[in-house]
Design an enzyme around this catalytic site. Structure first.
Site, short mmCIF file in Angstrom:
data_model
loop_
_atom_site.label_atom_id
_atom_site.label_comp_id
_atom_site.label_asym_id
_atom_site.label_seq_id
_atom_site.Cartn_x
_atom_site.Cartn_y
_atom_site.Cartn_z
N ASN A 43 0.84 -1.21 0.00
CA ASN A 43 0.00 0.00 0.00
C ASN A 43 0.87 1.25 0.00
O ASN A 43 0.62 2.20 -0.76
CB ASN A 43 -0.90 0.05 1.24
CG ASN A 43 -1.86 -1.13 1.32
OD1 ASN A 43 -2.19 -1.72 0.30
ND2 ASN A 43 -2.29 -1.46 2.53
N TYR A 99 -5.60 -13.76 2.73
CA TYR A 99 -6.49 -13.46 3.85
C TYR A 99 -7.91 -13.28 3.34
O TYR A 99 -8.13 -12.92 2.17
CB TYR A 99 -6.03 -12.25 4.67
CG TYR A 99 -5.98 -10.93 3.94
CD1 TYR A 99 -4.90 -10.61 3.12
CD2 TYR A 99 -6.98 -9.97 4.11
CE1 TYR A 99 -4.83 -9.39 2.47
CE2 TYR A 99 -6.92 -8.75 3.48
CZ TYR A 99 -5.85 -8.47 2.65
OH TYR A 99 -5.77 -7.26 2.01
N ASN A 180 3.95 -0.54 12.65
CA ASN A 180 2.95 -1.58 12.34
C ASN A 180 3.14 -2.86 13.16
O ASN A 180 3.44 -3.93 12.62
CB ASN A 180 2.97 -1.93 10.84
CG ASN A 180 2.27 -0.88 10.01
OD1 ASN A 180 1.56 0.00 10.55
ND2 ASN A 180 2.45 -0.93 8.71
N LYS A 240 2.22 9.12 14.70
CA LYS A 240 0.85 9.16 14.17
C LYS A 240 -0.12 8.80 15.28
O LYS A 240 0.09 7.81 15.99
CB LYS A 240 0.71 8.18 13.01
CG LYS A 240 1.59 8.50 11.82
CD LYS A 240 1.62 7.33 10.84
CE LYS A 240 2.51 6.23 11.35
NZ LYS A 240 2.39 4.98 10.58
N ASP A 274 -0.37 3.66 6.04
CA ASP A 274 0.39 3.35 4.83
C ASP A 274 0.36 4.52 3.84
O ASP A 274 1.37 4.87 3.23
CB ASP A 274 -0.16 2.09 4.14
CG ASP A 274 -0.33 0.92 5.09
OD1 ASP A 274 0.39 0.86 6.10
OD2 ASP A 274 -1.19 0.05 4.82
P1 ADP Z 1 -2.35 3.50 11.48
O1 ADP Z 1 -3.21 3.48 10.25
O2 ADP Z 1 -0.92 3.25 11.16
O3 ADP Z 1 -2.90 2.65 12.59
P2 ADP Z 1 -3.35 6.04 12.58
O4 ADP Z 1 -4.66 5.45 12.95
O5 ADP Z 1 -2.67 6.88 13.59
O6 ADP Z 1 -2.28 4.99 12.06
O7 ADP Z 1 -3.61 6.91 11.29
C1 ADP Z 1 -2.59 7.29 10.41
C2 ADP Z 1 -2.86 8.68 9.90
O8 ADP Z 1 -4.15 8.73 9.26
C3 ADP Z 1 -2.94 9.74 10.98
O9 ADP Z 1 -1.65 10.21 11.32
C4 ADP Z 1 -3.78 10.80 10.31
O10 ADP Z 1 -3.00 11.53 9.39
C5 ADP Z 1 -4.78 9.96 9.50
N1 ADP Z 1 -6.02 9.71 10.25
C6 ADP Z 1 -6.38 8.56 10.87
N2 ADP Z 1 -7.60 8.68 11.45
C7 ADP Z 1 -8.02 9.93 11.17
C8 ADP Z 1 -9.22 10.67 11.46
N3 ADP Z 1 -10.24 10.15 12.18
N4 ADP Z 1 -9.30 11.94 11.01
C9 ADP Z 1 -8.31 12.50 10.29
N5 ADP Z 1 -7.17 11.86 9.96
C10 ADP Z 1 -7.02 10.59 10.39
#
Ligand code: ADP
Length: 325
Positions: A43, A99, A180, A240, A274
């Site tokens: 991705n 998967y 991750n 993040k 990603d």
């Molecule tokens: P991962 O996908 O690695 O688990 P996160 O959930 O922290 O990581 O999300 C990665 C990025 O996606 C965040 O840093 C942000 O930029 C964006 N993001 C995720 N959730 C939201 C949300 N509810 N609103 C706005 N941006 C989001």
């Protein structure tokens, strides 16, 4: 101010994303299933190629596949996304991992994996130095890998990957680690902790999801996880935190908060991190600042969470410039 110190971009060679992409089945068990593909590093490679296309960035995906027709199909799809596939190993008689996303009547999703025998795990199962990645090590512009890339490799494979990363770092090429953390892919937390410690020390950039860091180290709360993450030895750390502002910490500087983009309705968070990585790296590898890169990462991830699935349509990307030539 953070963000003004540009990353040392690779000397013209391709950026390589290393990891595993699996076949995906989605739908009602014993009913109609839709077949596609997915994997964190794939991705990122796709989003990086899309975001970096305008500046001529070349992105390769490195993994191992079988010599079957489904593996052929994966290669064709990656190439159609503009990815280089010259570092992919084809292992006779092996198959890609698989998967199934089971979707019930309420739309709830449940994941099942068949990946223990996947070809990707055997990428380094050959004489030392004898993989396409190792043979081309001195021509690679940058290397991106994740905690999942580490988890799927046997210890000897992880050691070979660490040696490769060290070789890139020795000549100043960026090595990027995306945490991750997936507990079920590891025999125990201690093994994962040791591998993460090694690669967050080796890497020039660490893209860290705070929840994963908290889980990996069994920390009591987000504040403790944040303190630990910001103190990592890596020169460039990005934290993040879902909808909360993203933090960027360059060596010797205070962390800077970069606001995320408000999302009216989150549809599917698959590949949020990603896509963030793809957009962030496209800016950094072109010499842009870390704050500007985080803003781009937040912007793309906010779009991605409003689409179903990992790969949003290319035409709907922010600043889309159409399919590759
Ligand atoms: P991962 O996908 O690695 O688990 P996160 O959930 O922290 O990581 O999300 C990665 C990025 O996606 C965040 O840093 C942000 O930029 C964006 N993001 C995720 N959730 C939201 C949300 N509810 N609103 C706005 N941006 C989001």
């Amino acid at each position: 101010m953070a963000g003004q110190q540009a990353a040392a971009a690779g000397a013209g060679g391709p950026v390589v994303c290393f990891g595993e992409c699996m076949l995906e089945l989605q739908g009602r068990p014993f009913g109609t299933l839709q077949q596609s593909f997915g994997g964190d590093t794939l991705n990122t490679a796709v989003y990086l190629a899309r975001c970096g296309a305008a500046q001529g960035l070349r992105v390769d995906y490195a993994t191992a596949l079988g010599d079957d027709t489904l593996s052929d199909g994966l290669l064709q799809r990656w190439q159609a996304e503009g990815l280089g596939t010259g570092l992919v190993r084809r292992l006779p008689g092996r198959l890609p991992g698989l998967y199934l996303i089971e979707v019930d009547d309420q739309g709830e999703r449940r994941f099942h994996y068949w990946r223990e025998q996947a070809a990707a795990r055997s990428y380094f199962d050959t004489a030392d130095g004898d993989t396409p990645l190792e043979r081309r090590a001195d021509a690679l512009g940058a290397l991106y890998l994740s905690g999942i890339s580490l988890a799927i490799l046997p210890p000897a494979g992880r050691a070979r990957l660490a040696a490769l990363a060290t070789r890139l770092r020795a000549r100043g090429a960026p090595v990027v680690f995306d945490n991750n953390y997936r507990p079920r892919l590891w025999p125990d937390a201690a093994t994962a902790q040791a591998a993460f410690t090694q690669f967050t020390s080796l890497a020039s950039m660490a893209l860290m999801t705070l929840d994963d860091e908290q889980a990996l180290w069994g920390l009591p709360d987000a504040q403790a996880a944040l303190q630990r993450t910001l103190a990592l030895p890596c020169a460039e750390v990005v934290v993040k935190r879902g909808a909360a502002p993203t933090l960027v910490r360059l060596a010797g500087q205070a962390p800077v908060a970069v606001p995320t983009v408000p999302v009216p309705r989150v549809v599917d968070t698959t590949a949020a991190g990603d896509s963030f990585a793809g957009a962030y790296l496209a800016v950094r590898l072109a010499g842009g600042g870390a704050e500007a890169a985080a803003a781009e990462g937040n912007r793309l991830a906010a779009c991605v969470v409003q689409h179903r699935g990992a790969l949003m349509p290319r035409q709907a990307m922010p600043g889309a410039d159409g399919p590759p030539a």
